[in-house]
Design an enzyme around this catalytic site. Structure first.
Site, PDB file in Angstrom:
ATOM      1  N   ARG A  89     -11.483  -6.217  -5.390  1.00  0.00           N
ATOM      2  CA  ARG A  89     -12.929  -5.449  -5.636  1.00  0.00           C
ATOM      3  C   ARG A  89     -12.801  -3.949  -6.613  1.00  0.00           C
ATOM      4  NH1 ARG A  89     -11.077   0.150  -4.628  1.00  0.00           N
ATOM      5  NH2 ARG A  89      -9.828   0.656  -2.946  1.00  0.00           N
ATOM      6  N   ASP A  92     -11.108   2.441  -6.953  1.00  0.00           N
ATOM      7  CA  ASP A  92      -9.714   2.880  -7.793  1.00  0.00           C
ATOM      8  C   ASP A  92      -9.168   2.500  -6.352  1.00  0.00           C
ATOM      9  OD1 ASP A  92      -7.401   4.208  -8.425  1.00  0.00           O
ATOM     10  OD2 ASP A  92      -8.584   4.304 -10.428  1.00  0.00           O
ATOM     11  N   THR A  94      -7.566   3.630  -2.044  1.00  0.00           N
ATOM     12  CA  THR A  94      -8.343   4.365  -1.460  1.00  0.00           C
ATOM     13  C   THR A  94      -7.629   4.242  -0.213  1.00  0.00           C
ATOM     14  OG1 THR A  94     -10.477   4.678   0.068  1.00  0.00           O
ATOM     15  CG2 THR A  94     -10.592   2.477  -0.131  1.00  0.00           C
ATOM     16  N   TYR A  95      -7.338   4.585   1.660  1.00  0.00           N
ATOM     17  CA  TYR A  95      -6.780   4.678   2.361  1.00  0.00           C
ATOM     18  C   TYR A  95      -7.497   3.723   3.203  1.00  0.00           C
ATOM     19  CZ  TYR A  95      -5.535   5.777   7.124  1.00  0.00           C
ATOM     20  OH  TYR A  95      -4.880   6.150   7.941  1.00  0.00           O
ATOM     21  N   ALA A 161     -16.487   6.247   1.207  1.00  0.00           N
ATOM     22  CA  ALA A 161     -15.716   5.869   0.117  1.00  0.00           C
ATOM     23  C   ALA A 161     -16.207   4.135   0.320  1.00  0.00           C
ATOM     24  CB  ALA A 161     -13.838   5.326  -0.044  1.00  0.00           C
ATOM     25  N   MET A 162     -16.550   3.744  -1.237  1.00  0.00           N
ATOM     26  CA  MET A 162     -17.194   2.374  -0.858  1.00  0.00           C
ATOM     27  C   MET A 162     -16.464   1.192  -2.755  1.00  0.00           C
ATOM     28  SD  MET A 162     -21.025   2.793  -0.547  1.00  0.00           S
ATOM     29  CE  MET A 162     -21.646   3.665   0.863  1.00  0.00           C
ATOM     30  N   GLY A 174     -16.476  -3.641   0.579  1.00  0.00           N
ATOM     31  CA  GLY A 174     -17.461  -3.001   1.545  1.00  0.00           C
ATOM     32  C   GLY A 174     -17.031  -1.438   1.036  1.00  0.00           C
ATOM     33  N   PHE A 175     -17.158  -0.857   2.627  1.00  0.00           N
ATOM     34  CA  PHE A 175     -16.869   0.825   2.582  1.00  0.00           C
ATOM     35  C   PHE A 175     -16.162   1.406   3.651  1.00  0.00           C
ATOM     36  CE2 PHE A 175     -20.279  -0.457   5.830  1.00  0.00           C
ATOM     37  CZ  PHE A 175     -20.250   0.553   6.582  1.00  0.00           C
ATOM     38  N   CYS A 192      -9.497   7.512  -4.577  1.00  0.00           N
ATOM     39  CA  CYS A 192     -10.769   7.331  -5.685  1.00  0.00           C
ATOM     40  C   CYS A 192     -10.161   7.866  -6.602  1.00  0.00           C
ATOM     41  CB  CYS A 192     -11.936   6.879  -5.213  1.00  0.00           C
ATOM     42  SG  CYS A 192     -12.099   6.748  -3.550  1.00  0.00           S
TER      43      CYS A 192
END
Length: 232
Positions: A89, A92, A94-95, A161-162, A174-175, A192
């Site tokens: 994707r 950066d 993310t969790y 986050a996306m 997605g998100f 991110c």
């Protein structure tokens, strides 16, 4: 003719790799239909899916991400009972974890609108409207995707986050919307790639755990309204 029907599926708690594999399978099938339509000059409908899920503790790094933003080594990940994946994707690091609504819209945007920026803004708007139903005022932080609280001052903090992927206007990923998520896990990354802003959740903002199923229902309805979806 545009197909506005969208199949809603709640996978519950699913391992990240398994969910990624399931996404890829649906994504590939949709692309195959579009390819056949183009080659054979046919007009078979392409399906659309809106998938909600939760994942066990996991960190994911987008294709343009920076490995140094993961602050744990292999032993550290084991100690936190977390896994790590490099994925395809945008965005950066993310969790994902329990108490978070992870949304995977697998849509053929030819059925809606062919504009990735509008797609992202519409996802954000659905989150913003859902938060508004709980009295939480949210917005956008200039230059970044996702949903933020107090985006216009030094208290800016991210609640969703996306990161998406799209090919021939078919979307995946997605998100990740923090409802009751354990925010301590964000301390092990530079979320991110933004090292001077906080991360928050609905639980932190409201001071109590929120009914996750209720939030899912409100969010699902807001997405349907904004995209003019016919949920099935």
């Amino acid at each position: 003719m545009q197909n506005k029907k969208v199949q809603f599926i709640d996978w519950g708690l699913v391992d990240y790799q398994e969910a990624w594999d399931r996404q890829e399978e649906i994504f590939a099938k949709t692309l195959a239909i579009k390819h056949d339509n183009r080659v054979n000059d046919t007009s078979l409908e392409t399906p659309n899916y809106l998938i909600f899920t939760e994942h066990p503790h996991v960190y994911t790094l987008g294709k343009s991400g920076h490995m140094e933003y993961l602050l744990l080594d292999e032993e550290g990940l084991k100690a936190k009972n977390a896994t790590f994946y490099k994925i395809n994707r945008g965005g950066d690091i993310t969790y994902h974890g329990p108490g978070q609504i992870v949304g995977y819209p697998i849509l053929d945007l030819d059925n809606f609108f062919t504009d990735i920026h509008l797609y992202l803004r519409t996802l954000e708007e659905a989150i913003i409207q859902t938060l508004g139903e709980y009295g939480i005022s949210a917005g956008r932080y200039p230059g970044y995707t996702g949903v933020w609280l107090d985006p216009d001052n030094e208290k800016a903090r991210k609640i969703c986050a996306m990161g998406v992927r799209a090919s021939r206007w078919v979307t995946m990923h997605g998100f990740a919307f923090n409802v009751n998520a354990d925010l301590t896990y964000f301390g092990n990354i530079v979320p991110c790639g933004i090292d001077d802003k906080d991360v928050t959740s609905m639980e932190r903002e409201l001071g109590y755990p929120v009914d996750l199923e209720e939030v899912k229902s409100k969010l699902k309805n807001n997405l349907a309204k904004l995209f003019l979806m016919e949920l099935t």
